[in-house]
Enzyme design. Structure first.
Site, mmCIF file in Angstrom:
data_model
loop_
_atom_site.group_PDB
_atom_site.id
_atom_site.type_symbol
_atom_site.label_atom_id
_atom_site.label_comp_id
_atom_site.label_asym_id
_atom_site.label_seq_id
_atom_site.Cartn_x
_atom_site.Cartn_y
_atom_site.Cartn_z
ATOM 1 N N ASN A 137 52.507 33.095 2.997
ATOM 2 C CA ASN A 137 53.474 31.991 2.800
ATOM 3 C C ASN A 137 54.662 32.454 1.952
ATOM 4 O O ASN A 137 54.952 31.902 0.894
ATOM 5 C CB ASN A 137 52.796 30.763 2.171
ATOM 6 C CG ASN A 137 52.225 31.036 0.787
ATOM 7 O OD1 ASN A 137 51.917 32.173 0.446
ATOM 8 N ND2 ASN A 137 52.082 29.998 -0.011
ATOM 9 N N ASP B 167 43.451 33.329 -6.398
ATOM 10 C CA ASP B 167 44.586 32.547 -5.888
ATOM 11 C C ASP B 167 45.800 32.709 -6.822
ATOM 12 O O ASP B 167 46.436 31.727 -7.211
ATOM 13 C CB ASP B 167 44.234 31.069 -5.696
ATOM 14 C CG ASP B 167 45.286 30.342 -4.854
ATOM 15 O OD1 ASP B 167 46.249 31.000 -4.405
ATOM 16 O OD2 ASP B 167 45.144 29.117 -4.641
ATOM 17 N N HIS C 252 43.697 26.715 4.205
ATOM 18 C CA HIS C 252 43.889 25.924 2.986
ATOM 19 C C HIS C 252 43.531 24.501 3.393
ATOM 20 O O HIS C 252 44.290 23.858 4.123
ATOM 21 C CB HIS C 252 45.351 26.024 2.536
ATOM 22 C CG HIS C 252 45.700 25.106 1.411
ATOM 23 N ND1 HIS C 252 46.082 25.551 0.173
ATOM 24 C CD2 HIS C 252 45.711 23.751 1.338
ATOM 25 C CE1 HIS C 252 46.302 24.520 -0.617
ATOM 26 N NE2 HIS C 252 46.093 23.408 0.073
HETATM 27 O O1 DOR Z 1 48.709 25.972 -5.906
HETATM 28 C C1 DOR Z 1 48.938 26.619 -4.898
HETATM 29 N N1 DOR Z 1 49.953 27.504 -4.838
HETATM 30 N N2 DOR Z 1 48.175 26.424 -3.829
HETATM 31 C C2 DOR Z 1 48.480 26.983 -2.656
HETATM 32 O O2 DOR Z 1 47.750 26.816 -1.731
HETATM 33 C C3 DOR Z 1 49.728 27.761 -2.480
HETATM 34 C C4 DOR Z 1 50.081 28.393 -3.743
HETATM 35 C C5 DOR Z 1 51.441 29.029 -3.726
HETATM 36 O O3 DOR Z 1 51.747 29.766 -2.791
HETATM 37 O O4 DOR Z 1 52.190 28.864 -4.695
HETATM 38 ZN ZN ZN Z 2 46.892 30.451 -2.369
HETATM 39 ZN ZN ZN Z 3 45.898 27.401 -0.722
#
Ligand code: DOR
Ligand code: ZN
Ligand code: ZN
Length: 455
Positions: free
Chosen positions: A104, A319, A190
């Site tokens: 992303n 994450d 997700h």
């Molecule tokens: O908190 C998050 N940040 N959850 C996600 O799924 C994406 C991620 C991001 O890319 O900043």
């Molecule tokens: Zn993530």
């Molecule tokens: Zn995520």
């Protein structure tokens, strides 16, 4: 791997001795001999080899380097948040030797061209190993092309309207799942449901609620659960392996177990923040603890720990989701979700081990051997002769305080700020090369490898 005669006559690249070496058959007081990037001997006396370099690791624990399969390395147009150098230094500091990068980004990694561009950017910057996810491409036929480029799998964000594919269109999603299954790859998801979020947001905005309440209320466990059930059913129809990211609630785990009992091929992951923090934290750190899925209740924490123990949760991931400080200072609903995690995952989890709440074997399974198996990272995730010498040496007794100012990540904030932890990374190695020693990166940019998966 090497017989007694060769042992005496040949010189290896590295001998690390006097450590406590983790194996799944118990801890061995001894060390490893490393040659050409591989562990050639793991024994009580690796020093019987002549070596170009000898490290006396007395008193320290040697673990397989961690594999963090959920990392947002950013870079390219988002390099102000993180780049491949700072992100991989943060990984090294956290004892992580392999990261899997999320798609992303800007541009999104959902085409052959974008993936090539990302790899080119990473190549000369990384100090750890990096593998890649791709997003679903707009053309179904490109699934195969991306698979051939060595990705670990596809990642989808069903709550993100800017994705190329309409995830509300089940027939279309099924076609993508089938194409991915044909290429023997998993789809990571997700789990959140766009329709539910939109409906709840408009309802909650009519009421007199705080921004935090609107945010929490519009990403409830029911939305997570709904996405899990919907895509698990499609996964069954398409015969596609699914991996659910950062499961955060009791209901999600129950749904995963139920879908598995119906034949769904599902694995899932949890994060240290969902295991260790609750929504109470949001009052303290506000946007700096804003994350998706949101931090939840104590009951959810408890259910996640149970999921770790009973094997429903297969892997732990950070994450790592860096953002700039000024973005995080925006009003709550406008600030982006996520915070860095590469430098806090191992210490916070080693602290649980130190207090007897988590077995070391389980931690290594969750952070090394299991992600290696799920994402087919060959010769990684265990300290075994013949495997890559991706290793982390830790002092399991050292007590210290987490100070985000000292992070290698560009994001110098964390909801774990000031946490007192037990267990510190002393050295991290990739293929026998020490990349960080006592907090200092000791290699030039670009020594890391890009991992391409063959299917
Ligand atoms: O908190 C998050 N940040 N959850 C996600 O799924 C994406 C991620 C991001 O890319 O900043
Ligand atoms: Zn993530
Ligand atoms: Zn995520």
């Amino acid at each position: 791997m090497i017989d007694a005669m060769t042992m005496i006559s040949s010189t290896v690249d590295l001998v690390l001795k006097n450590a406590k070496v983790f194996t799944f058959h118990g801890i061995i007081t001894g060390g490893v001999a490393v040659d050409n990037g591989k562990i050639v001997k793991l024994s009580k006396e690796p020093e019987i080899f002549r070596a170009d370099e000898v490290i006396d690791a007395k008193g320290f624990l040697l673990l397989p380097g961690l594999i963090d399969s959920h990392v947002h390395m950013r870079d390219l147009q988002l390099s102000y948040k993180e780049d491949f150098y700072t992100g991989s230094c943060a990984a090294a500091a956290g004892g992580i030797t392999t990261v899997i990068d999320m798609p992303n980004t800007a541009p999104r990694t959902s085409s052959f061209k974008a993936l090539r561009e990302k790899k080119a950017e990473a190549r000369n910057k990384i100090v750890v190993n990096v593998a890649f996810y791709a997003g679903f491409p707009s053309r179904l036929t490109e699934v195969k092309q991306l698979a051939k480029e060595g990705i670990v799998g596809f990642k989808m964000y069903p709550h993100d309207p800017s994705e190329e594919v309409d995830f509300e269109n089940e027939e279309q999603v099924r076609l993508y799942f089938e194409a991915v299954a044909e290429n023997n790859l998993p789809v990571s998801i997700h789990p959140d449901d766009l329709e539910t979020i939109k409906k709840l947001q408009s309802e909650l905005q009519q009421q007199k609620l705080s921004d935090i309440e609107i945010f929490l209320g519009s990403h409830p466990p029911t939305s997570e659960r709904k996405a899990i059930v919907k895509y698990a059913e499609l996964g069954i129809k398409a015969g596609c392996r699914l991996h659910f990211c950062h499961v955060s609630s009791m209901e999600s785990l129950a749904a995963i177990k139920e879908e598995q009992s119906k034949g769904a091929k599902i694995t899932c992951e949890a994060t240290p923040h969902h295991l260790l923090l609750t929504e109470e934290e949001i009052k303290k750190h506000e946007t700096f603890s804003k994350v998706l899925p949101p931090l939840r209740s104590q009951n959810d924490n408890t259910a996640l720990w149970a999921g770790i123990l009973d094997g429903t949760i297969n892997i732990l991931v950070s994450d790592h989701a860096p953002h700039s400080f000024s973005e995080k200072q925006k009003p709550f609903l406008e600030a982006p979700s996520g915070f860095p995690g590469l430098e806090t995952m191992l210490p916070t989890m080693l602290t649980k081990v130190a207090y007897g709440d988590l077995r070391l074997e389980k931690l290594v399974e969750l952070t090394s051997s299991s992600p290696a198996k799920i994402f087919k990272l060959e010769n990684k995730g265990m300290l075994i002769e013949g495997y890559d010498a991706d290793m982390v040496l830790v002092d399991v007794k050292e007590k210290w305080k987490i100070d985000p100012e000292k992070f290698y990540s560009k994001s110098k904030f964390s909801p774990f700020k000031d946490w007192k932890v037990v267990g510190k990374v002393r050295k991290t190695f990739i293929k026998g090369l020490c990349i960080i020693s006592d907090g200092k990166i000791v290699v030039p940019k670009g020594v890391g490898s890009i991992i391409n998966i063959s299917h």
